[in-house]
Motif scaffolding. Structure first.
Motif: not given
Length: 192
Positions: A98-100, A58-61, A70-71, A105-107
């Motif tokens: 899967d983070i925006s 899981y990431g939080d930016y 997102g994941m 989007s942070l690919d």
């Protein structure tokens, strides 16, 4: 008379030989040899060697006033050297996201990290830091990562673990805002 002497002499020899043989010990059969099963030696406390594996997390930016979470999932490979009570190593990692963040989007990310750990037998507790590369819809940039983790050996070859990383990118892709984030991963490794 000669015949009687011969029969008596033969009978006497047979009785004497039988009596002599009656006291001779007979060797008992040997006990069967039972093979002891060989148990593989587990060297669970030794962390020296290469490894590769996969992660799910899981990431939080955040970037400026925007944020997103997102994941994450990825692959990694590395090498550790065990000096007894501590270890040194390095790891390369690729992570898909899967983070925006604010609609951007942070690919994916790539990381090259050094690891310093404490060998606690089947557990390895470590600190890590290195270079991170992030790719997004507005461009890419290079920053740094730092964190902590733990691996636990289930066998000589398989370990499971968890890792936390702080990610920082100054003026991300020339946007005027820093990109910072926290990631948490569950990891499975095959060691050789």
């Amino acid at each position: 008379m000669t015949r009687i002497k011969t029969v008596l002499l033969g009978t006497a020899l047979t009785v004497t030989a039988g009596a002599a043989m009656a006291g001779t010990p007979v060797a008992a059969p040997e006990d069967p040899v039972i093979a002891t099963p060989v148990t593989p030696v587990m060297t669970i406390g030794d962390w020296t060697g290469g490894y590769f594996g996969g992660s799910l997390g899981y990431g939080d930016y955040e970037s400026g006033a925007a944020s997103g979470d997102g994941m994450t999932g990825g692959l990694f490979a590395g090498y550790d050297y065990d000096f007894g009570s501590y270890t040194l190593g390095g790891e390369a990692q690729y992570v898909g996201n899967d983070i925006s963040v604010g609609g951007t989007s942070l690919d994916n990310m790539a990381r090259l990290k050094a690891r310093v750990g404490y060998d606690a037998g089947p557990a390895l507790i470590y600190g890590t830091a290195g270079v991170g590369y992030a790719d997004s819809a507005i461009g890419d940039d290079t920053g740094y990562v730092a964190g902590v983790g733990m691996d636990y050996k289930l066998s000589n070859n398989v370990s499971v673990g968890a890792e936390y990383l702080y990610n920082h990118y100054d003026n991300f892709a020339g946007s005027g805002s820093d990109l910072t984030g926290n990631t948490f991963e569950a990891r499975v490794s095959y060691r050789f």
